[in-house]
Design a protein around this motif. Sequence first.
Motif, PDB file in Angstrom:
ATOM      1  N   ASN A 149       0.821  -1.217   0.000  1.00  0.00           N
ATOM      2  CA  ASN A 149       0.000   0.000   0.000  1.00  0.00           C
ATOM      3  C   ASN A 149       0.854   1.266   0.000  1.00  0.00           C
ATOM      4  OD1 ASN A 149      -2.671  -0.765  -0.313  1.00  0.00           O
ATOM      5  ND2 ASN A 149      -2.885  -1.309   1.843  1.00  0.00           N
ATOM      6  N   LEU A 150       1.943   1.246   0.724  1.00  0.00           N
ATOM      7  CA  LEU A 150       2.853   2.387   0.732  1.00  0.00           C
ATOM      8  C   LEU A 150       3.405   2.643  -0.672  1.00  0.00           C
ATOM      9  CD1 LEU A 150       4.343   4.478   2.547  1.00  0.00           C
ATOM     10  CD2 LEU A 150       6.158   2.786   2.762  1.00  0.00           C
ATOM     11  N   ARG A 171       0.635   4.012  -3.039  1.00  0.00           N
ATOM     12  CA  ARG A 171       0.420   5.454  -2.822  1.00  0.00           C
ATOM     13  C   ARG A 171       1.577   6.254  -3.428  1.00  0.00           C
ATOM     14  NH1 ARG A 171      -3.363   8.345  -0.798  1.00  0.00           N
ATOM     15  NH2 ARG A 171      -4.018   6.905   0.809  1.00  0.00           N
ATOM     16  N   GLU A 175       1.108   6.891  -6.945  1.00  0.00           N
ATOM     17  CA  GLU A 175      -0.134   7.588  -7.225  1.00  0.00           C
ATOM     18  C   GLU A 175      -1.321   6.674  -7.525  1.00  0.00           C
ATOM     19  OE1 GLU A 175       0.608  10.798  -9.962  1.00  0.00           O
ATOM     20  OE2 GLU A 175       2.250  11.548  -8.733  1.00  0.00           O
ATOM     21  N   GLU A 179      -4.401   4.323  -5.562  1.00  0.00           N
ATOM     22  CA  GLU A 179      -5.143   4.272  -4.299  1.00  0.00           C
ATOM     23  C   GLU A 179      -4.747   3.004  -3.527  1.00  0.00           C
ATOM     24  OE1 GLU A 179      -7.635   5.723  -1.449  1.00  0.00           O
ATOM     25  OE2 GLU A 179      -7.127   6.718  -3.330  1.00  0.00           O
ATOM     26  N   PRO A 180      -4.352   3.146  -2.250  1.00  0.00           N
ATOM     27  CA  PRO A 180      -4.055   1.965  -1.439  1.00  0.00           C
ATOM     28  C   PRO A 180      -5.302   1.091  -1.273  1.00  0.00           C
ATOM     29  CG  PRO A 180      -3.256   3.950  -0.367  1.00  0.00           C
ATOM     30  CD  PRO A 180      -4.106   4.387  -1.526  1.00  0.00           C
ATOM     31  N   ASN A 235      -7.767  -1.056   1.002  1.00  0.00           N
ATOM     32  CA  ASN A 235      -8.179  -1.200   2.394  1.00  0.00           C
ATOM     33  C   ASN A 235      -8.240  -2.689   2.726  1.00  0.00           C
ATOM     34  OD1 ASN A 235      -9.405  -1.340   4.882  1.00  0.00           O
ATOM     35  ND2 ASN A 235     -10.998   0.144   4.407  1.00  0.00           N
TER      36      ASN A 235
END
Length: 149
Positions: A129-130, A133, A136, A138-139, A141
Amino acid sequence: METIQNMFEHLHWSNQRIIKTLQSNEGGNKQVYNLFAHILLAEQVWFTRLKGLDSSKLPIWAEVNLEACEQLVNQNYQNFKELLSGMSTPKLEQIVSYKNSKGKEFNNSVRDILTHAALHGQYHRGQINLLLRANEFEPVNVDYITFVR
């Protein structure tokens, strides 16, 4: 047992969400794909160890395409689902002896191995997720509370 089963349902749910994101963002960061493959390969290694089989020749880090990752997601899910469906709480305390990829021997309880396998992937999904992001995107959930809602 119920908590461990929930952890593995969450693991599978999280892996499915990651694979869908990677499939829609193909051509992204190679490190993201390698981290995801590592999660899946490590799950395979831990399952093999829990079955009492030699895992020393199985890769933990390897380049795996998204199609093969999707197959691993499903195979790992089936493997752990079958393993957990036949497991009783007392069996969680049994000790498993195994060798790591360097040949060093370890002994851990089934409970500790299952807990590690479930948490290991969550650690690396955070790294994914890092990186998403940073590139650019979306991470994803993959929070446990989102899963149980």
